[in-house]
Design a protein around this motif. Sequence first.
Motif: not given
Length: 529
Positions: A358-381
């Motif tokens: 929906g509007i304002g929602e996004a799939l988000v994945s960032t790098l953790d402290g070791k530079g490894i991508p995190t699991l993608v999460q359905r996120t309300l921004v």
Amino acid sequence: MDATDILIGKAGVLDQHLLLRQANRHGLVAGATGTGKTVTLQTLAEGFARAGVPVFAADVKGDLSGIARPGTLDSKLAERARALAIPGWAPMAMPTIFWDVFGEQGHPVRTTVAEMGPLLLARLLDLNDVQEGILNIVFRIADEEKLLLLDLADLRAMLAEVAERADELRSTYGNVSKASVGAVQRALLVLEQQGAERFFGEPALKLADLMRVAPDGLGYVNLLAADKLLMSPRLYTTFLLWLLSELFEELPEAGDLDRPKLVFFFDEAHLLFDGAPKVLLEKIEQVCRLIRSKGVGVYFVTQNPIDVPEEVLGQLGNRAQHALRAFTPRDQKAVRTAAETFRANPEFDTATVITELGIGEALVSTLDGKGIPTLVQRTLVAPPRSRVGPLSAEERAQALATSPVAGIYDTAIDRQSAAEILLAKAEGAAPPPSAQLPPGIDPALAARLDAALGKQPAKPAGGKPYPPPEPEQPARSRSSRRAEPQSEAEKIAVSVARNMASSIARSVGSRVGSALVRGVLGSLLKGGR
């Protein structure tokens, strides 16, 4: 500032953060029109600014300008902040500097032709390989002869100079086709008609003014008014690429920092890559790969991930993917591509969720402290704390008047450069035909010959006029003429020259004939002595 991360939003009860120490690993914000990309961009820009990191972003619709004013507590975004239980959320404005290539909605942004360089300028002018070669010759000669290339007038003057010296330059630089020079000049004219002449000149933008931190520790948000600039997409993308290149070349190596020195948001990123030649794409890839070591993070904002070449896409570690529509085969390919770039979450099918956001929602994945991508999460921004929407004209004018760079860039400076130097050279170094005398010829004698051909006395460059021809004297007696101080060589020379003059002047014109006669006359006099 003691922040270590930026809150992007929440996936259920889990906070989704962007670690500042990983922020220079670049990122991507993608999604179809109307899905909330601009609000996500504003949330991220605001988060960096609150952490003391300066931001540069292109404001393509004017919506981002509201970041300079606080939001309101009764807005829908404030309701979302309460629903997400964001601690300490309150309306807040960010220190903002407005820029505009055209100088209308912000402080003028300028660079010099020399700083732009031949590669990016060739991209801006849409030149082919041969025409780009001409441009490289122009820059080389300007550098060797200490001729400053500051604005488009300087470039025009140098192109004319190269065309005039084409025969001279051939032995050193190869064939310099006047037709190719003309093609570059025409491309330059088109660029000027798009308003690009305002972009080239002085005072040139200082990168330090993009990396300001306010006294309270907040990083300044630099917004480039790009609504009008997008009407000239080649100028828009070339300017932003030039800015990245300048940052890469001027900033020292910094290694891994606790937070970036600057974060750069490239909105409408697909314009950068559309039709770009291979050499330019390689340069973009190189800059993106290496600029992180200078402490700069680059975030591309576009509709589809497939708008970004794979070589660049693979370097974008922090991602927020808004909804995509899958009505056509190309759309379905974009959905699959976007899904494949995330680290899969076993709890849902990424490709399916992308079409359901929906509007304002996004799939988000960032790098953790070791530079490894995190699991993608359905996120309300998370909502930004500043206003969502444009400033009024009065609010923008007030921001410009109180800006820390007010008065620095507002007035253009036109100092002596290639155009002025070459103009002075053309006016002073090319003497009129009568001044171009062969060695050994008497100027007074040349003036008499010019008079015989019906020419006015000439003035040599920077000197006094040559003596005018002597007025005709009454006829003298034979004995008086015999006493006239004229050598036999002069008599012969004048006689021969005058006979030749009328024939030559009739056939090739008085000016060319006069020059040839003086040459013959000089050789005769030299031989007579």
